[in-house]
Design a protein around this motif. Structure first.
Motif, PDB file in Angstrom:
ATOM      1  N   LEU A  53       0.802  -1.072   0.496  1.00 57.96           N
ATOM      2  CA  LEU A  53       0.034  -0.068  -0.179  1.00 57.96           C
ATOM      3  C   LEU A  53       0.823   1.291  -0.017  1.00 57.96           C
ATOM      4  O   LEU A  53       0.525   2.490  -0.475  1.00 57.96           O
ATOM      5  N   ILE A  54       2.180   0.942   0.380  1.00 60.72           N
ATOM      6  CA  ILE A  54       3.167   2.543   0.994  1.00 60.72           C
ATOM      7  C   ILE A  54       2.892   2.636  -0.301  1.00 60.72           C
ATOM      8  O   ILE A  54       3.641   3.876  -1.096  1.00 60.72           O
ATOM      9  N   VAL A  55       4.050   1.757  -1.382  1.00 57.38           N
ATOM     10  CA  VAL A  55       4.634   1.793  -2.435  1.00 57.38           C
ATOM     11  C   VAL A  55       3.326   2.264  -3.858  1.00 57.38           C
ATOM     12  O   VAL A  55       3.660   3.086  -4.348  1.00 57.38           O
ATOM     13  N   ALA A  56       1.747   1.536  -3.675  1.00 50.83           N
ATOM     14  CA  ALA A  56       0.853   2.195  -4.501  1.00 50.83           C
ATOM     15  C   ALA A  56       0.363   3.654  -4.094  1.00 50.83           C
ATOM     16  O   ALA A  56       0.631   4.734  -4.891  1.00 50.83           O
ATOM     17  N   GLY A  57       0.923   3.719  -2.752  1.00 48.05           N
ATOM     18  CA  GLY A  57       0.740   5.415  -2.182  1.00 48.05           C
ATOM     19  C   GLY A  57       2.118   6.452  -2.758  1.00 48.05           C
ATOM     20  O   GLY A  57       1.009   7.430  -3.252  1.00 48.05           O
ATOM     21  N   LEU A  58       3.524   5.687  -2.786  1.00 46.54           N
ATOM     22  CA  LEU A  58       4.155   6.980  -2.889  1.00 46.54           C
ATOM     23  C   LEU A  58       4.036   7.051  -5.339  1.00 46.54           C
ATOM     24  O   LEU A  58       4.257   8.612  -5.083  1.00 46.54           O
ATOM     25  N   GLY A  59       3.551   6.260  -5.216  1.00 46.77           N
ATOM     26  CA  GLY A  59       2.976   6.316  -6.883  1.00 46.77           C
ATOM     27  C   GLY A  59       2.253   6.942  -6.833  1.00 46.77           C
ATOM     28  O   GLY A  59       2.585   7.689  -8.001  1.00 46.77           O
ATOM     29  N   TYR A  60       1.142   7.286  -6.700  1.00 44.54           N
ATOM     30  CA  TYR A  60       0.221   7.786  -6.808  1.00 44.54           C
ATOM     31  C   TYR A  60       0.230   9.817  -5.843  1.00 44.54           C
ATOM     32  O   TYR A  60       0.106  10.455  -7.068  1.00 44.54           O
ATOM     33  N   GLN A  83       5.773  15.350   0.688  1.00 48.78           N
ATOM     34  CA  GLN A  83       4.785  14.284   0.609  1.00 48.78           C
ATOM     35  C   GLN A  83       5.873  13.043   0.960  1.00 48.78           C
ATOM     36  O   GLN A  83       5.092  11.873   1.552  1.00 48.78           O
ATOM     37  N   TYR A  84       6.795  12.458   0.690  1.00 47.38           N
ATOM     38  CA  TYR A  84       7.585  11.549   1.194  1.00 47.38           C
ATOM     39  C   TYR A  84       7.719  11.753   3.066  1.00 47.38           C
ATOM     40  O   TYR A  84       8.054  10.778   3.224  1.00 47.38           O
ATOM     41  N   LEU A  85       7.923  12.540   2.570  1.00 48.41           N
ATOM     42  CA  LEU A  85       8.517  12.167   4.302  1.00 48.41           C
ATOM     43  C   LEU A  85       7.284  12.375   4.998  1.00 48.41           C
ATOM     44  O   LEU A  85       7.435  11.769   6.239  1.00 48.41           O
ATOM     45  N   ALA A  86       6.480  12.374   4.593  1.00 43.41           N
ATOM     46  CA  ALA A  86       5.220  11.220   5.611  1.00 43.41           C
ATOM     47  C   ALA A  86       4.648   9.854   5.353  1.00 43.41           C
ATOM     48  O   ALA A  86       4.887  10.041   6.542  1.00 43.41           O
ATOM     49  N   PHE A  87       5.587   9.553   4.739  1.00 41.14           N
ATOM     50  CA  PHE A  87       5.190   7.950   4.429  1.00 41.14           C
ATOM     51  C   PHE A  87       6.402   7.106   5.019  1.00 41.14           C
ATOM     52  O   PHE A  87       6.371   6.123   5.547  1.00 41.14           O
ATOM     53  N   ILE A  88       7.522   8.354   6.282  1.00 50.24           N
ATOM     54  CA  ILE A  88       8.502   7.619   6.421  1.00 50.24           C
ATOM     55  C   ILE A  88       7.782   6.664   8.022  1.00 50.24           C
ATOM     56  O   ILE A  88       8.235   5.685   8.230  1.00 50.24           O
ATOM     57  N   SER A  89       6.735   7.810   8.303  1.00 52.30           N
ATOM     58  CA  SER A  89       6.324   6.531  10.040  1.00 52.30           C
ATOM     59  C   SER A  89       6.013   5.667   9.201  1.00 52.30           C
ATOM     60  O   SER A  89       5.839   4.243   9.449  1.00 52.30           O
TER      61      SER A  89
END
Length: 116
Positions: A53-60, A83-89
């Motif tokens: 889901l993270i990979v799909a979210g990063l792509g989107y 936006q990428y920093l938000a995915f680190i957690s």
């Protein structure tokens, strides 16, 4: 005064168990290794689903930021970095779940090896 002995009508002999368990009997543990390993598998599967889901979210998010930047003419790098920093957690949550799974498997292996 006559003495009366109090005896149960039917007495069953008490047999003591041997001090060491036989090889066919598994020693009692505080946990069931199958349940612990099942929890490890659940943690690992959950981590892999979250990672997908993270990979799909990063792509989107990448597509949206680049698309919006091209429409407005702004630089996409600063917005994309935020936006990428938000995915680190979320990525740290995946690392923690994988760590829990490996830790549980190692602990079960250590427990099995020390009982032998």
């Amino acid at each position: 005064m006559p003495e009366e002995s109090i005896m149960p009508e039917e007495s069953t002999p008490v047999t003591e168990s041997p001090a060491t368990p036989s090889e066919s009997e598994a020693p009692a543990t505080w946990h069931d290794p199958a349940k612990v390993l099942r929890f490890a598998v659940i943690a690992r599967v959950t981590a892999r689903i979250i990672l997908a889901l993270i990979v799909a979210g990063l792509g989107y998010v990448t597509y949206q930021v680049v698309h919006n930047a091209s429409m407005t003419g702004q630089s996409a790098w600063s917005n994309l970095l935020m936006q990428y920093l938000a995915f680190i957690s979320l990525i740290m949550a995946v690392v923690v779940m994988e760590g829990i799974a490996y830790f549980l498997e190692i602990m079960v292996d250590i427990e099995e090896n020390t009982r032998k």
